[in-house]
Scaffold this motif. Structure first.
Motif, PDB file in Angstrom:
ATOM      1  N   GLY A  90      60.526   5.735 -74.038  1.00 51.49           N
ATOM      2  CA  GLY A  90      59.699   6.630 -73.229  1.00 51.49           C
ATOM      3  C   GLY A  90      58.455   5.917 -72.739  1.00 51.49           C
ATOM      4  O   GLY A  90      58.252   4.757 -73.036  1.00 51.49           O
ATOM      5  N   THR A  91      57.695   6.554 -72.013  1.00 55.46           N
ATOM      6  CA  THR A  91      57.747   7.881 -71.447  1.00 55.46           C
ATOM      7  C   THR A  91      58.733   7.891 -70.290  1.00 55.46           C
ATOM      8  O   THR A  91      59.165   6.833 -69.834  1.00 55.46           O
ATOM      9  N   ASP A  92      59.054   9.089 -69.858  1.00 57.27           N
ATOM     10  CA  ASP A  92      60.108   9.231 -68.860  1.00 57.27           C
ATOM     11  C   ASP A  92      59.607   9.589 -67.471  1.00 57.27           C
ATOM     12  O   ASP A  92      60.401   9.985 -66.624  1.00 57.27           O
ATOM     13  N   GLY A  93      58.309   9.462 -67.230  1.00 62.77           N
ATOM     14  CA  GLY A  93      57.776   9.790 -65.914  1.00 62.77           C
ATOM     15  C   GLY A  93      56.278   9.575 -65.864  1.00 62.77           C
ATOM     16  O   GLY A  93      55.675   9.147 -66.846  1.00 62.77           O
ATOM     17  N   PRO A  94      55.665   9.895 -64.730  1.00 62.86           N
ATOM     18  CA  PRO A  94      54.244   9.619 -64.537  1.00 62.86           C
ATOM     19  C   PRO A  94      53.290  10.693 -65.077  1.00 62.86           C
ATOM     20  O   PRO A  94      52.075  10.563 -64.930  1.00 62.86           O
ATOM     21  N   ALA A  95      53.806  11.731 -65.740  1.00 62.46           N
ATOM     22  CA  ALA A  95      52.929  12.761 -66.310  1.00 62.46           C
ATOM     23  C   ALA A  95      52.103  12.173 -67.453  1.00 62.46           C
ATOM     24  O   ALA A  95      52.593  11.352 -68.241  1.00 62.46           O
ATOM     25  N   SER A  96      50.849  12.577 -67.546  1.00 60.73           N
ATOM     26  CA  SER A  96      49.921  12.034 -68.536  1.00 60.73           C
ATOM     27  C   SER A  96      50.422  12.231 -69.966  1.00 60.73           C
ATOM     28  O   SER A  96      50.826  13.330 -70.356  1.00 60.73           O
TER      29      SER A  96
END
Length: 144
Positions: free
Chosen positions: A36-42
């Protein structure tokens, strides 16, 4: 022959570079283990440093890559764990010395401070360089 597994993780600021390095690992014949992480979310980088430490401790992998915005925070968080010898690298030489002299088992990079070409070079050097041992062995043994 089975491909060596290399763990890779990042926070949101390192997500884009992590994605590129994961592809590079595959191109080089390694099997990435994406923590992870799996995306640009904080998200919080210490959580991913902990996942790396747990994965190293379990023996699922023997080496890994961590990426946050600067590489500083995630390397500090990772080095709190006795099974981790994380090195923040900025270029070919620091990646080489991290392995040769410090037996680093985790490469740390900054997603906002390190370009993709330099990061790929660091990764290749880090994975292709052996620990020298010798005079460095006693120093490394003092880490834990």
């Amino acid at each position: 022959m089975m491909a060596e597994k290399i763990a890779i993780a990042s926070d949101h600021a390192g997500f884009e570079l992590k994605t590129q390095l994961k592809q590079e690992l595959e191109r080089l014949g390694f099997e990435p283990v994406d923590l992870g992480t799996d995306g640009p979310a904080s998200v919080d980088y210490p959580d991913f440093a902990l996942k790396m430490a747990e994965t190293l401790k379990a023996g699922t992998v023997s080496r890994g890559v961590l990426v946050c915005g600067s590489g500083i925070g995630i390397s500090m968080a990772a080095n709190r764990h006795p099974q981790v010898r994380a090195a923040l690298c900025h270029d070919h030489l620091t990646a080489k010395l991290a392995r040769q002299h410090n037996n680093a088992n985790v490469l740390c990079l900054g997603g906002r401070t390190t370009g993709a070409d330099v990061a790929r070079d660091c990764l290749q050097v880090f994975l292709g360089t052996e620990f020298e041992g010798g005079r460095h062995q006693n120093r490394v043994a003092k880490f834990s």
